[in-house]
Design an enzyme around this catalytic site. Structure first.
Site, short mmCIF file in Angstrom:
data_model
loop_
_atom_site.label_atom_id
_atom_site.label_comp_id
_atom_site.label_asym_id
_atom_site.label_seq_id
_atom_site.Cartn_x
_atom_site.Cartn_y
_atom_site.Cartn_z
N GLY A 197 6.84 7.29 -2.02
CA GLY A 197 5.53 6.69 -1.83
C GLY A 197 5.03 6.81 -0.41
N GLY B 79 2.16 5.41 0.75
CA GLY B 79 1.16 4.39 1.02
C GLY B 79 1.50 3.60 2.27
N PHE B 80 0.95 2.39 2.36
CA PHE B 80 1.16 1.59 3.55
C PHE B 80 2.64 1.29 3.78
CE2 PHE B 80 -3.32 0.44 2.67
CZ PHE B 80 -3.86 0.76 3.91
N GLU C 292 -16.86 -6.68 -3.16
CA GLU C 292 -17.30 -5.63 -2.24
C GLU C 292 -18.08 -4.55 -2.97
OE1 GLU C 292 -13.71 -6.28 1.05
OE2 GLU C 292 -13.52 -4.74 -0.50
N ASP D 10 3.57 -3.18 -3.16
CA ASP D 10 3.13 -3.85 -4.38
C ASP D 10 4.20 -3.90 -5.46
OD1 ASP D 10 0.72 -4.16 -3.16
OD2 ASP D 10 -0.33 -2.60 -4.28
N ALA E 70 -2.48 -4.83 1.70
CA ALA E 70 -2.08 -3.77 2.62
C ALA E 70 -1.22 -4.33 3.75
CB ALA E 70 -3.32 -3.08 3.18
#
Length: 433
Positions: free
Chosen positions: A18, A20-21, A177, A306, A322
């Site tokens: 992964g 991601g963050f 948003e 997550d 995040a």
């Protein structure tokens, strides 16, 4: 098939699944550890997900919020990046399975993130796309802009009204948003450019099953956000669960709503990677990890982001954000460093809550930082500065900041090119009549 990058000079092998963050933070924490790091991801880029809604609503382009993982890891001779999707893990043999063979590990960090959850209605996915990737944002942007274009082209008033109806399911930060950004697009940006269809007549509905939107914020801030959206012309319906989603149609609260585009922001589910480890998972697919973020019974396997379920000292779950993903990834990387150095284990993971932010629209945002609460323009300014700061490099920070400043004074959104899909977009708006 054996891994093409076997241990170099006997160096420990750390595999990160992964980019991601959490995965990127873990790789950064492992700098100088003496380990050979292999980072696997099915995409070649790292995405700054908090700004995806701006790509979806044409304020920014995809490359403004995503960067090649190789670029992020540039100069790191200890890190090998491969664009490969993991297909499984064999903990007994300590290998990660991919389409290109098996990769052995001494330590493993699983940070595969989350996907959309449609609560057992998998068929809704094609009709109401969610927002987790640049591809998702591009699809949503295409559906939104196509609906406006087809409303301009049709001469049927009923069809035009349907095309100019946009439904967002879910009143969390992403839904709020999206609703605010679509309202600004329709009320501010597009009207001077359309002559047959008036974008200002667009109907924007935000549907939330719970009693209020932004339930993770204090009620005062939630109420402020609702009122701000309503001033922008968004219809906010709380206590309205969705019962069905059809082709350009939503049934919610007993009402059938025809729409030009339907967007999903109601829930996420962890990736299926938890089942690879043979670990117990909750209803949302998250792995209940130990306090040091290792998988139960697998001290060499860390679960971050997550995918991992961990609680604060007061028993409340660490939020899937995040910020928490970055902290978990950094913790896992540092924990491996200590073990490689023969040092005592790190203290249990503790999430540092640096606050919660959500933007509603132009000059409107909410910020919760401990006891400090900001709304309106101060909140929006704080939100803008914080998001620019956390972008990956100076060039991107400058470009995004300039884009926002220009948009603030001109209402212009430059990323409004409609790119046709390479495959049939079954959820797109119907052709004009």
């Amino acid at each position: 098939m054996s891994a093409p990058d076997s241990p170099r000079n006997g160096r420990p092998r750390v595999v990160i699944i992964g980019g991601g963050f959490a995965g990127v933070a873990a790789a950064q924490a492992l700098r100088g550890s003496g380990a050979q790091v292999l980072l696997l991801d099915g995409s070649n880029h790292h995405c700054f997900q908090p700004l995806l809604y701006q790509v979806a609503t044409a304020a920014l382009a995809g490359p403004d919020v995503a960067w090649p993982i190789r670029y992020v890891m540039r100069g790191r001779s200890d890190v090998t990046v491969l664009m490969l999707a993991a297909e499984g893990v064999d903990p007994a043999r300590r290998v990660v399975k991919t389409t290109e063979g098996e990769f052995p590990y001494d330590f493993l960090i699983v940070a595969t993130g989350a996907a959309h959850s449609y609560f057992g209605h998998a068929d809704w996915a094609a009709r109401a796309p969610g927002l987790k990737s640049v591809e998702d944002a591009t699809l949503i942007r295409r559906r939104l802009l196509t609906a406006f274009e087809q409303a301009e082209a049709t001469s049927d008033d009923g069809a035009r009204a349907r095309l100019l109806t946009f439904v967002i399911v879910g009143g969390g930060p992403t839904g709020v948003e999206l609703a605010g950004a679509i309202a600004e697009l329709a009320r501010r940006t597009l009207p001077p450019e359309f002559h047959r269809a008036d974008p200002r007549k667009a109907r924007i509905l935000l549907l939330e099953a719970g009693p209020r939107i932004l339930s993770g914020f204090p009620e005062r801030l939630s109420t402020y956000a609702r009122r701000a959206l309503e001033r922008m012309g968004v219809e906010v319906r709380t206590g309205t669960p969705v019962e069905d989603i059809g082709e350009r149609m939503v049934v919610a609260g007993g009402d059938k709503i025809d729409a030009g585009a339907i967007l999903w922001a109601a829930g996420v589910r962890a990736s299926p990677a938890g089942s690879w480890l043979g670990a117990a998972t909750g209803p949302d697919g998250r792995v209940a990890v130990k306090p040091d973020l290792t998988a139960p019974g697998l001290p060499e396997v860390f679960v971050a982001g997550d995918l991992g379920f961990v609680t604060n000292p007061d028993g409340t779950p660490v939020p899937a954000l995040a910020a928490s993903a970055k902290q978990m990834g950094w913790y896992a990387g540092r924990a491996i460093r200590r073990r490689l150095a023969g040092q005592a284990p790190k203290k249990p993971f503790r999430y540092r809550d640096h606050g919660s932010l959500a933007t509603i629209g132009r000059k409107a945002a909410i910020v919760k930082l401990g006891r400090l609460e900001l709304t309106g323009f101060p909140g929006w300014l704080f939100w803008s500065v914080a998001h620019v700061y956390f972008l990956v490099n100076l060039r991107t920070r400058l470009f995004v900041a300039i884009s926002w400043i220009a948009a603030y004074f001109t209402y212009h959104r430059g990323a409004r090119i409609i790119l046709k899909s390479s495959c049939e977009d079954k959820g797109a708006a119907p052709p004009p009549h």
